[in-house]
Motif scaffolding. Structure first.
Motif, PDB file in Angstrom:
ATOM      1  N   SER A  96       0.827  -1.208   0.000  1.00 42.52           N
ATOM      2  CA  SER A  96       0.000   0.000   0.000  1.00 42.52           C
ATOM      3  C   SER A  96       0.859   1.255   0.000  1.00 42.52           C
ATOM      4  CB  SER A  96      -0.951   0.015   1.194  1.00 42.52           C
ATOM      5  OG  SER A  96      -0.222   0.092   2.409  1.00 42.52           O
ATOM      6  N   MET A  97       2.006   1.209   0.653  1.00 42.80           N
ATOM      7  CA  MET A  97       2.895   2.361   0.657  1.00 42.80           C
ATOM      8  C   MET A  97       3.488   2.577  -0.730  1.00 42.80           C
ATOM      9  SD  MET A  97       5.987   3.335   3.254  1.00 42.80           S
ATOM     10  CE  MET A  97       7.373   2.517   2.510  1.00 42.80           C
ATOM     11  N   VAL A  98       3.911   1.510  -1.380  1.00 39.86           N
ATOM     12  CA  VAL A  98       4.451   1.601  -2.744  1.00 39.86           C
ATOM     13  C   VAL A  98       3.383   2.162  -3.675  1.00 39.86           C
ATOM     14  CG1 VAL A  98       5.336   0.270  -4.701  1.00 39.86           C
ATOM     15  CG2 VAL A  98       6.162  -0.217  -2.385  1.00 39.86           C
ATOM     16  N   GLU A  99       2.135   1.692  -3.534  1.00 42.89           N
ATOM     17  CA  GLU A  99       1.036   2.184  -4.377  1.00 42.89           C
ATOM     18  C   GLU A  99       0.800   3.674  -4.167  1.00 42.89           C
ATOM     19  OE1 GLU A  99      -2.407  -0.216  -3.576  1.00 42.89           O
ATOM     20  OE2 GLU A  99      -1.399  -2.048  -4.253  1.00 42.89           O
ATOM     21  N   ARG A 100       0.881   4.130  -2.925  1.00 45.55           N
ATOM     22  CA  ARG A 100       0.644   5.546  -2.657  1.00 45.55           C
ATOM     23  C   ARG A 100       1.744   6.411  -3.269  1.00 45.55           C
ATOM     24  NH1 ARG A 100      -1.347   5.637   3.561  1.00 45.55           N
ATOM     25  NH2 ARG A 100      -1.270   7.902   3.255  1.00 45.55           N
ATOM     26  N   PHE A 101       2.988   5.952  -3.212  1.00 47.21           N
ATOM     27  CA  PHE A 101       4.062   6.694  -3.861  1.00 47.21           C
ATOM     28  C   PHE A 101       3.922   6.622  -5.377  1.00 47.21           C
ATOM     29  CE2 PHE A 101       6.408   6.633   0.236  1.00 47.21           C
ATOM     30  CZ  PHE A 101       6.696   7.987   0.301  1.00 47.21           C
ATOM     31  N   ASP A 102       3.477   5.474  -5.915  1.00 46.42           N
ATOM     32  CA  ASP A 102       3.221   5.366  -7.353  1.00 46.42           C
ATOM     33  C   ASP A 102       2.193   6.414  -7.791  1.00 46.42           C
ATOM     34  OD1 ASP A 102       4.995   3.306  -7.907  1.00 46.42           O
ATOM     35  OD2 ASP A 102       3.461   1.737  -7.882  1.00 46.42           O
ATOM     36  N   ARG A 103       1.100   6.526  -7.030  1.00 48.92           N
ATOM     37  CA  ARG A 103       0.062   7.514  -7.366  1.00 48.92           C
ATOM     38  C   ARG A 103       0.614   8.937  -7.303  1.00 48.92           C
ATOM     39  NH1 ARG A 103      -3.232   4.073  -4.309  1.00 48.92           N
ATOM     40  NH2 ARG A 103      -3.257   5.467  -2.524  1.00 48.92           N
ATOM     41  N   ALA A 104       1.582   9.162  -6.417  1.00 47.94           N
ATOM     42  CA  ALA A 104       2.200  10.490  -6.301  1.00 47.94           C
ATOM     43  C   ALA A 104       3.243  10.717  -7.387  1.00 47.94           C
ATOM     44  CB  ALA A 104       2.838  10.650  -4.922  1.00 47.94           C
ATOM     45  N   GLY A 105       3.582   9.645  -8.129  1.00 47.75           N
ATOM     46  CA  GLY A 105       4.524   9.750  -9.232  1.00 47.75           C
ATOM     47  C   GLY A 105       5.982   9.794  -8.829  1.00 47.75           C
ATOM     48  N   VAL A 106       6.299   9.276  -7.642  1.00 41.88           N
ATOM     49  CA  VAL A 106       7.689   9.305  -7.165  1.00 41.88           C
ATOM     50  C   VAL A 106       8.103   7.949  -6.602  1.00 41.88           C
ATOM     51  CG1 VAL A 106       7.698  11.782  -6.673  1.00 41.88           C
ATOM     52  CG2 VAL A 106       7.033  10.174  -4.870  1.00 41.88           C
ATOM     53  N   MET A 107       9.396   7.714  -6.605  1.00 40.33           N
ATOM     54  CA  MET A 107       9.999   6.532  -5.977  1.00 40.33           C
ATOM     55  C   MET A 107      11.202   7.025  -5.186  1.00 40.33           C
ATOM     56  SD  MET A 107       9.809   3.452  -8.791  1.00 40.33           S
ATOM     57  CE  MET A 107      11.244   4.043  -9.641  1.00 40.33           C
ATOM     58  N   PRO A 108      10.977   7.528  -3.966  1.00 37.98           N
ATOM     59  CA  PRO A 108      12.074   8.134  -3.219  1.00 37.98           C
ATOM     60  C   PRO A 108      13.204   7.141  -2.945  1.00 37.98           C
ATOM     61  CG  PRO A 108       9.990   8.293  -2.009  1.00 37.98           C
ATOM     62  CD  PRO A 108       9.730   7.511  -3.231  1.00 37.98           C
ATOM     63  N   ALA A 109      14.421   7.674  -2.876  1.00 34.50           N
ATOM     64  CA  ALA A 109      15.531   6.864  -2.388  1.00 34.50           C
ATOM     65  C   ALA A 109      15.147   6.397  -0.983  1.00 34.50           C
ATOM     66  CB  ALA A 109      16.804   7.705  -2.350  1.00 34.50           C
ATOM     67  N   SER A 110      15.442   5.150  -0.659  1.00 34.13           N
ATOM     68  CA  SER A 110      14.970   4.597   0.609  1.00 34.13           C
ATOM     69  C   SER A 110      16.007   3.706   1.265  1.00 34.13           C
ATOM     70  CB  SER A 110      13.697   3.768   0.387  1.00 34.13           C
ATOM     71  OG  SER A 110      12.668   4.548  -0.149  1.00 34.13           O
ATOM     72  N   THR A 111      15.903   3.634   2.590  1.00 34.40           N
ATOM     73  CA  THR A 111      16.688   2.700   3.383  1.00 34.40           C
ATOM     74  C   THR A 111      15.734   1.987   4.324  1.00 34.40           C
ATOM     75  OG1 THR A 111      18.660   4.090   3.309  1.00 34.40           O
ATOM     76  CG2 THR A 111      18.541   2.481   5.087  1.00 34.40           C
ATOM     77  N   LEU A 112      15.848   0.657   4.399  1.00 34.22           N
ATOM     78  CA  LEU A 112      15.030  -0.156   5.301  1.00 34.22           C
ATOM     79  C   LEU A 112      15.958  -0.767   6.341  1.00 34.22           C
ATOM     80  CD1 LEU A 112      12.395  -1.620   6.135  1.00 34.22           C
ATOM     81  CD2 LEU A 112      12.983  -3.376   4.453  1.00 34.22           C
ATOM     82  N   LEU A 113      15.639  -0.523   7.607  1.00 35.19           N
ATOM     83  CA  LEU A 113      16.445  -1.041   8.701  1.00 35.19           C
ATOM     84  C   LEU A 113      15.607  -1.887   9.645  1.00 35.19           C
ATOM     85  CD1 LEU A 113      18.327   2.253   9.584  1.00 35.19           C
ATOM     86  CD2 LEU A 113      19.303   0.255   8.461  1.00 35.19           C
ATOM     87  N   GLY A 114      16.067  -3.082   9.959  1.00 35.68           N
ATOM     88  CA  GLY A 114      15.453  -3.906  10.987  1.00 35.68           C
ATOM     89  C   GLY A 114      16.066  -3.547  12.326  1.00 35.68           C
ATOM     90  N   ILE A 115      15.210  -3.259  13.295  1.00 38.25           N
ATOM     91  CA  ILE A 115      15.679  -2.840  14.622  1.00 38.25           C
ATOM     92  C   ILE A 115      15.001  -3.676  15.694  1.00 38.25           C
ATOM     93  CG2 ILE A 115      16.189  -0.486  13.855  1.00 38.25           C
ATOM     94  CD1 ILE A 115      13.504   0.345  15.103  1.00 38.25           C
ATOM     95  N   SER A 116      15.511  -3.625  16.906  1.00 40.03           N
ATOM     96  CA  SER A 116      14.949  -4.464  17.969  1.00 40.03           C
ATOM     97  C   SER A 116      13.652  -3.905  18.537  1.00 40.03           C
ATOM     98  CB  SER A 116      15.965  -4.681  19.090  1.00 40.03           C
ATOM     99  OG  SER A 116      16.327  -3.449  19.685  1.00 40.03           O
ATOM    100  N   ARG A 117      13.516  -2.568  18.608  1.00 37.82           N
ATOM    101  CA  ARG A 117      12.262  -1.969  19.050  1.00 37.82           C
ATOM    102  C   ARG A 117      12.239  -0.488  18.747  1.00 37.82           C
ATOM    103  NH1 ARG A 117      11.075  -0.631  25.222  1.00 37.82           N
ATOM    104  NH2 ARG A 117      10.027   1.048  24.151  1.00 37.82           N
ATOM    105  N   LEU A 118      11.037   0.085  18.809  1.00 41.53           N
ATOM    106  CA  LEU A 118      10.850   1.526  18.635  1.00 41.53           C
ATOM    107  C   LEU A 118      10.549   2.139  20.006  1.00 41.53           C
ATOM    108  CD1 LEU A 118       8.866   1.253  15.331  1.00 41.53           C
ATOM    109  CD2 LEU A 118      11.047   2.437  15.602  1.00 41.53           C
ATOM    110  N   ALA A 119      10.245   3.429  20.038  1.00 41.80           N
ATOM    111  CA  ALA A 119      10.046   4.136  21.309  1.00 41.80           C
ATOM    112  C   ALA A 119       8.948   3.517  22.167  1.00 41.80           C
ATOM    113  CB  ALA A 119       9.745   5.608  21.043  1.00 41.80           C
ATOM    114  N   PHE A 120       7.888   3.027  21.532  1.00 45.93           N
ATOM    115  CA  PHE A 120       6.807   2.341  22.237  1.00 45.93           C
ATOM    116  C   PHE A 120       6.803   0.896  21.757  1.00 45.93           C
ATOM    117  CE2 PHE A 120       5.653   6.752  22.296  1.00 45.93           C
ATOM    118  CZ  PHE A 120       5.086   6.949  23.547  1.00 45.93           C
TER     119      PHE A 120
END
Length: 133
Positions: A96-120
């Motif tokens: 769904s995120m890829v589709e939303r960027f497709d509709r916006a006409g962009v494919m931003p440079a991206s980095t995906l990181l796996g982490i142990s946890r977030l703030a919550f």
């Protein structure tokens, strides 16, 4: 000078995944650097525990709200950092995120990181965007 974005992709595999290796931006007069956005309500309460797809969607909704505050949209995003506690779960829910960027006409440079946890601990994904206009 008008804003131009040139996609830099020495390899094409990332295009199929919905992002560019880099974007050369020329003519920008404004740069917005967003803090990480998560599936948090307006009151600051984590939403959708255990539901990666819902958290991805709400996190992107929150990115769009920040962009709107600066008079921008997803079409202005040139870079996205994605932090997740479940990389495989994110890939399964990221369509769904890829589709939303497709509709916006962009494919931003991206980095995906796996982490142990977030703030919550209930949160599974955080999106950090840079936008230009």
């Amino acid at each position: 000078m008008t804003l131009s974005r040139i996609r830099i992709n020495p390899w094409q595999w990332s295009v199929a995944m919905g992002f560019n290796q880099a974007e050369l931006v020329e003519g920008a007069t404004r740069v917005l650097v967003c803090s990480g956005q998560t599936a948090m309500s307006a009151e600051g309460t984590p939403q959708h525990p255990g539901d990666m797809a819902a958290q991805v969607a709400m996190s992107l909704d929150n990115v769009e709200a920040v962009l709107a505050g600066a008079g921008m949209t997803l079409s202005n995003v040139v870079q996205m950092n994605i932090y997740t506690t479940d990389v495989d779960g994110f890939f399964a829910a990221s369509g769904s995120m890829v589709e939303r960027f497709d509709r916006a006409g962009v494919m931003p440079a991206s980095t995906l990181l796996g982490i142990s946890r977030l703030a919550f601990p209930e949160l599974m994904v955080e999106l950090e965007a840079t936008a230009v206009a």
